[in-house]
Motif scaffolding. Structure first.
Motif, short mmCIF file in Angstrom:
data_model
loop_
_atom_site.label_atom_id
_atom_site.label_comp_id
_atom_site.label_asym_id
_atom_site.label_seq_id
_atom_site.Cartn_x
_atom_site.Cartn_y
_atom_site.Cartn_z
N ARG A 157 0.84 -1.21 0.00
CA ARG A 157 0.00 0.00 0.00
C ARG A 157 0.87 1.25 0.00
O ARG A 157 0.60 2.21 -0.72
CB ARG A 157 -0.92 -0.02 1.22
N ASP A 322 -10.06 -0.26 -0.28
CA ASP A 322 -8.88 0.05 0.53
C ASP A 322 -8.87 -0.84 1.77
O ASP A 322 -8.92 -0.37 2.90
CB ASP A 322 -8.88 1.52 0.93
N GLY A 325 -6.13 -0.26 4.22
CA GLY A 325 -6.44 0.89 5.06
C GLY A 325 -7.37 0.53 6.19
O GLY A 325 -7.26 1.07 7.31
#
Length: 340
Positions: A157, A322, A325
């Protein structure tokens, strides 16, 4: 969690308290599981109870390769490197996890061998001061925190790269493994994990040893009068020193930082007691801190009578959106994750 949702066979390498209890839980759930242990006494004891255990590491790893099993490393830290070499040769396509109490040292060993795309570190926060197959039991992990590391995904990421597909599958398998045995899966990076366990596991063992020595130095009368607070405070002093040292020696800086903080607190309490006749500052701070711990450790009943902790929950779908995340967010909250 149903068996249909966790069809990957599990091969446990090391059948002591942690690995052996995992074998018991998986077998009890009807999940495919087999394992290896270097000690014939341990492997024979497991086999005598009907478990699929062997001392032939090469044969077990070849079987795991055929099954594309998830390998669970449960050996002492000093044996991890040699075991990884055997895995690289005999089980090159298997996902790998571990249940060792430190994560950075394991990750470094894995990365040094170029095996990072199929390794997801883990650490079930359960156990006792006892060790060996005779200490194993079903239900050890029920309600426990099961740390799952996501360093490889966090790195991808950060670099704007794709998370390797094999790593994502292994991550799903490791998270499913923890959930299947009743644990609450909590994501963390290796370094953050090691800093946390230094404070709530490794350093407390050293404090327990110190308390045991101070009590013993008081002589026979002191030990005769020892009751609940001394018993509870010294419980983990019954842990084998070699095992505890394998944690501390592979997590030196975080353990030293935690010890420095404890020494500073005790030194201030000593000064306050000598100068003012009280240690109320430390007592009050500790009482409030314990309350915050108890609030986080509390639980509530859900459907079927099962219990879930009061940790916040984040739903994560590996490979979509994501999702890394979401893991970062869960780590920051100390939250558990629900994989879907």
């Amino acid at each position: 969690m149903t068996i249909d949702s966790f069809a990957t066979p599990t091969c446990i390498l090391g059948l002591g308290l942690i690995g052996g209890s995992l074998m018991r839980d998986l077998a009890a759930a009807g999940a495919p599981v087999y394992g290896w242990n270097r000690s014939a006494a341990t492997a024979n004891a497991a086999a005598a109870e009907g478990f699929d255990a062997s001392t032939d590491l090469a044969a077990v790893l070849r079987r795991a390769q055929e099954d594309r099993a998830l390998l669970v490393i449960g050996v002492p830290m000093f044996a991890v490197g040699g075991l990884l070499d055997q895995i690289a040769e005999l089980a090159p396509d298997c996902g790998i996890t571990d249940v060792v109490s430190v994560k950075r040292a394991i990750l470094d060993e894995v990365e040094a061998r170029g095996m990072g795309d199929r390794y997801v570190g883990a650490h079930p926060m359960a156990g006792s001061e006892e060790s060996g197959w005779e200490a194993t039991r079903t239900g050890l992990y029920d309600g426990a925190a099961w740390v799952v590391c996501f360093d490889r995904a966090a790195e991808a990421r950060r670099d704007g790269a794709e998370v390797p597909r094999q790593w994502t599958k292994t991550f799903r398998d490791v998270a499913a493994l923890g959930a299947l045995v009743g644990s609450e899966v909590i994501p963390a990076t290796a370094d953050d994990h090691d800093r946390a366990v230094a404070r709530i596991s490794h350093m407390p063992h050293l404090l327990s040893y110190a308390l045991a020595v101070v009590g013993d130095d008081g002589g026979p009368l002191t030990l005769s009068l020892a009751a609940g607070s001394f018993r509870d405070g010294t419980r983990v002093a019954g842990a084998e020193p070699d095992m505890v040292m394998s944690w501390c020696e592979n997590n030196v800086a975080p353990v030293v930082d935690a010890l420095d903080e404890v020494i500073e607190l005790l030194t201030a309490a000593r000064a306050e007691l000598r100068e003012r006749g009280t240690a109320a500052t430390l007592a009050d701070a500790g009482f409030r801190a314990h309350g915050r711990y108890r609030a986080r450790a509390g639980s509530r009943k859900v459907d079927g009578g099962a219990k879930l902790s009061l940790r916040p929950v984040i739903r994560v779908s590996p490979g979509t959106g994501d999702w890394v995340g979401d893991l970062v967010q869960a780590e920051g909250l100390g939250g558990r994750i629900d994989i879907f």
